[in-house]
Design a protein around this motif. Structure first.
Motif: not given
Length: 63
Positions: A4-18
């Motif tokens: 599985r993969h996910f993307g994560k914003c390193l500024t605000c911590g938001q992330r995509s779903a798996d």
């Protein structure tokens, strides 16, 4: 089990779903960058699995 993969914003911590496809996780990062103007992202891959405890002595005696 599938990777599985996910993307994560390193500024605000938001992330995509798996997500099954890494391309889709990267698209999420690009869309988030367009909305927030954040520039640092992490794309991660991982895999779930089940672990079962066993007794090595019992396994050695099995026929």
């Amino acid at each position: 089990m599938a990777v599985r993969h996910f993307g994560k914003c390193l500024t605000c911590g938001q992330r995509s779903a798996d997500i099954a496809e890494s391309d889709e996780a990267q698209v999420w990062c690009l869309k988030d960058a367009g909305l927030t103007h954040h520039t640092g992202y992490e794309l991660s891959a991982f895999q779930y699995f089940n672990a079962v405890m066993t007794d090595p002595e019992v396994e050695q005696r099995a026929p």
